[in-house]
Design a protein around this motif. Structure first.
Motif, mmCIF file in Angstrom:
data_model
loop_
_atom_site.group_PDB
_atom_site.id
_atom_site.type_symbol
_atom_site.label_atom_id
_atom_site.label_comp_id
_atom_site.label_asym_id
_atom_site.label_seq_id
_atom_site.Cartn_x
_atom_site.Cartn_y
_atom_site.Cartn_z
ATOM 1 N N LEU A 1 56.559 81.162 50.660
ATOM 2 C CA LEU A 1 57.256 82.273 50.013
ATOM 3 C C LEU A 1 56.699 83.642 50.403
ATOM 4 N N ALA A 2 55.734 83.647 51.326
ATOM 5 C CA ALA A 2 55.155 84.918 51.773
ATOM 6 C C ALA A 2 55.931 85.467 52.960
ATOM 7 N N LYS A 3 55.677 86.736 53.266
ATOM 8 C CA LYS A 3 56.224 87.327 54.477
ATOM 9 C C LYS A 3 55.222 87.166 55.611
ATOM 10 N N SER A 4 55.694 87.277 56.831
ATOM 11 C CA SER A 4 54.816 87.202 57.998
ATOM 12 C C SER A 4 53.818 88.359 57.979
ATOM 13 N N PHE A 5 52.667 88.146 58.614
ATOM 14 C CA PHE A 5 51.727 89.243 58.834
ATOM 15 C C PHE A 5 51.206 89.159 60.265
ATOM 16 N N ASN A 6 50.660 90.253 60.750
ATOM 17 C CA ASN A 6 50.360 90.386 62.173
ATOM 18 C C ASN A 6 48.888 90.693 62.426
ATOM 19 N N VAL A 7 48.488 90.536 63.676
ATOM 20 C CA VAL A 7 47.177 90.983 64.121
ATOM 21 C C VAL A 7 47.057 92.485 63.838
ATOM 22 N N ASN A 8 45.902 92.888 63.364
ATOM 23 C CA ASN A 8 45.560 94.272 62.986
ATOM 24 C C ASN A 8 46.054 94.668 61.600
ATOM 25 N N ASP A 9 46.793 93.784 60.899
ATOM 26 C CA ASP A 9 47.186 94.082 59.519
ATOM 27 C C ASP A 9 45.954 94.080 58.618
ATOM 28 N N MET A 10 45.981 94.917 57.585
ATOM 29 C CA MET A 10 44.930 94.929 56.577
ATOM 30 C C MET A 10 45.363 94.056 55.400
ATOM 31 N N SER B 1 37.430 91.778 48.967
ATOM 32 C CA SER B 1 37.115 92.714 50.042
ATOM 33 C C SER B 1 38.350 92.940 50.900
ATOM 34 N N PRO B 2 38.594 94.176 51.335
ATOM 35 C CA PRO B 2 39.633 94.402 52.341
ATOM 36 C C PRO B 2 39.156 93.854 53.682
ATOM 37 N N VAL B 3 40.059 93.230 54.406
ATOM 38 C CA VAL B 3 39.724 92.670 55.719
ATOM 39 C C VAL B 3 40.859 92.964 56.699
ATOM 40 N N ARG B 4 40.480 93.099 57.963
ATOM 41 C CA ARG B 4 41.482 93.306 59.019
ATOM 42 C C ARG B 4 41.658 92.010 59.793
ATOM 43 N N VAL B 5 42.903 91.664 60.089
ATOM 44 C CA VAL B 5 43.195 90.474 60.885
ATOM 45 C C VAL B 5 42.892 90.784 62.349
ATOM 46 N N VAL B 6 41.841 90.174 62.878
ATOM 47 C CA VAL B 6 41.413 90.431 64.259
ATOM 48 C C VAL B 6 42.114 89.494 65.232
ATOM 49 N N GLU B 7 42.310 88.243 64.803
ATOM 50 C CA GLU B 7 42.914 87.245 65.707
ATOM 51 C C GLU B 7 43.613 86.174 64.885
ATOM 52 N N ILE B 8 44.750 85.711 65.389
ATOM 53 C CA ILE B 8 45.499 84.615 64.780
ATOM 54 C C ILE B 8 45.668 83.524 65.830
ATOM 55 N N THR B 9 45.244 82.295 65.467
ATOM 56 C CA THR B 9 45.362 81.174 66.402
ATOM 57 C C THR B 9 46.182 80.070 65.762
ATOM 58 N N ASN C 1 53.350 83.124 60.303
ATOM 59 C CA ASN C 1 54.626 82.980 59.625
ATOM 60 C C ASN C 1 54.535 82.071 58.405
ATOM 61 N N PRO C 2 55.444 82.231 57.460
ATOM 62 C CA PRO C 2 55.408 81.462 56.209
ATOM 63 C C PRO C 2 55.428 79.953 56.443
ATOM 64 N N GLY C 3 54.639 79.240 55.623
ATOM 65 C CA GLY C 3 54.653 77.783 55.645
ATOM 66 C C GLY C 3 53.876 77.135 56.762
ATOM 67 N N LYS C 4 53.179 77.913 57.577
ATOM 68 C CA LYS C 4 52.469 77.342 58.728
ATOM 69 C C LYS C 4 50.957 77.494 58.590
ATOM 70 N N GLU C 5 50.230 76.744 59.419
ATOM 71 C CA GLU C 5 48.772 76.756 59.372
ATOM 72 C C GLU C 5 48.204 77.491 60.583
ATOM 73 N N TYR C 6 47.150 78.264 60.340
ATOM 74 C CA TYR C 6 46.548 79.081 61.380
ATOM 75 C C TYR C 6 45.035 79.140 61.195
ATOM 76 N N THR C 7 44.367 79.536 62.255
ATOM 77 C CA THR C 7 42.977 79.952 62.161
ATOM 78 C C THR C 7 42.968 81.473 62.244
ATOM 79 N N LEU C 8 42.380 82.100 61.239
ATOM 80 C CA LEU C 8 42.357 83.559 61.177
ATOM 81 C C LEU C 8 40.937 84.065 61.364
ATOM 82 N N LYS C 9 40.793 85.053 62.215
ATOM 83 C CA LYS C 9 39.518 85.755 62.349
ATOM 84 C C LYS C 9 39.678 87.084 61.626
ATOM 85 N N LEU C 10 38.856 87.279 60.587
ATOM 86 C CA LEU C 10 38.982 88.436 59.715
ATOM 87 C C LEU C 10 37.713 89.282 59.771
ATOM 88 N N GLU C 11 37.901 90.580 59.765
ATOM 89 C CA GLU C 11 36.775 91.506 59.872
ATOM 90 C C GLU C 11 36.769 92.438 58.665
#
Length: 345
Positions: free
Chosen positions: A267-276, A286-294, A304-314
């Motif tokens: 039910l979420a919206k998509s988010f992108n690399v560099n999003d806060m 803590s606020p974090v920046r999305v550095v990488e999405i795998t 994208n909604p409903g999917k699994e990812y590895t997120l690198k957060l800064e």
């Protein structure tokens, strides 16, 4: 001791209901209510600062074992829907859907609302929750609700005894100075058993301390098990050195950057690399920046909604955690703010 979070929209009747579940106590962005009768002790936590901020909602849920989701006859609104998404992302195990203001509608309408909610929550953490109808004027159904809460609380207590032998860990939600005593904190024993004279560490600052004394509901005790809400007098640390969200423990990982295996809510919206985004674990945030999405080993630009990812957060703020902690991610710029959960990879 049974600890419940009472949540829902501003017009759900939750605060009126909370006032009937105990005596009003400390008020911040969450409000505490206490009830004690014989051996029955109930702490109710109302997320009064929600929906202006999502942090009170996260705080109330993390300090509790049981959630009461209050829904009025008008049904779901965006706030109540957001609560359902938060509960599902947290995989909140124990809860009751309370159909409030039942005296202001017809019985068949209450039944229709219950059926609709059961359909909406199918496949979520709320799928097998109990439902109760309560009048928030005559308060018909209150005794039945309390009975169900304490029955559920007994199950929670049994589950928590399995945590007593783990390494002790206390989640702190208040800290203040008491003349003649020094630093006093309030919090919940997440796991393990704590004892007077235990030497522990306050994270994320890594300050060493000793537990001078322990109270449970204003009664001095020598030890406290998993699940207990406690007041602790601490030696070796000042109240200004410890804040809400701090963890008193023997060993934690402390970091500002994270690599998490995450699942995005359908039910979420998509988010992108560099999003806060905003990260929550326990009462810390803590606020974090999305550095990488795998995704499946491949670097992508969006999650994208409903999917699994590895997120690198800064991030820039130190957060303490252990391997089993569940991280919740939110996008505070969206109407539906909760977007994903994850674990350390």
């Amino acid at each position: 001791m049974t600890k419940i979070a009472i949540i829902g929209s501003e017009k759900s009747g939750k605060t009126t209901l909370a006032g009937k579940l105990g005596k009003k106590g400390n008020v911040t962005d969450v409000t505490m209510y206490d009830y004690a009768k014989n051996d029955s002790i109930l702490t109710t936590i109302d997320a009064t600062g929600y929906p202006v901020s999502v942090k009170p909602l996260i705080t109330a849920l993390n300090l509790s074992d049981i959630a009461l989701l209050c829904i009025p006859p008008s049904g779901l609104d965006p706030q109540a829907a957001e609560c359902i998404i938060a509960l599902d992302l947290m995989q909140y195990k124990h809860g009751i859907v309370v159909l409030t203001k039942a005296d202001s509608t017809y019985p068949f309408a209450v039944d229709e609302l219950k059926a609709k909610l059961q359909n909406i929550t199918k496949g979520t953490a709320l799928e097998n929750w109990d439902y109760m109808s309560i009048s928030t004027t005559s308060f018909e159904g209150m005794e039945e609700l309390k009975e169900l809460i304490f029955e559920m609380g007994a199950k929670v207590d049994k589950e928590q005894r399995e945590l007593d032998e783990l390494s002790p860990r206390i989640m702190i939600d208040q800290s203040f100075n008491v003349t003649g005593i020094g630093c006093v904190v309030l919090g919940v024993v997440e796991q393990g058993t704590i004892n007077m004279k235990d030497k522990m560490i306050a994270y994320p600052t890594k300050k060493e301390l000793e537990i001078r004394s322990i109270q449970m509901h204003d009664v001095d005790v020598k030890s406290a098990p998993a699940g207990a809400r406690v007041g602790l007098a601490l030696k070796g640390i000042q109240s200004k050195d410890i804040d809400r969200g701090f963890v008193v423990s023997k060993e934690e990982t402390v970091a500002t950057d994270f690599v998490l295996s995450c699942r995005v809510s359908p039910l979420a919206k998509s988010f992108n690399v560099n999003d806060m985004l905003h990260l929550y674990v326990g009462l810390q945030s803590s606020p974090v920046r999305v550095v990488e999405i795998t995704e499946a080993g491949n670097t992508v630009e969006a999650a994208n909604p409903g999917k699994e990812y590895t997120l690198k957060l800064e991030g820039t703020k130190e957060i303490s955690y252990i391997k089993t902690d569940r991280f919740i991610l939110s996008n505070l710029d969206e109407k539906q703010r909760f977007i994903a959960y994850g674990h350390e990879q």
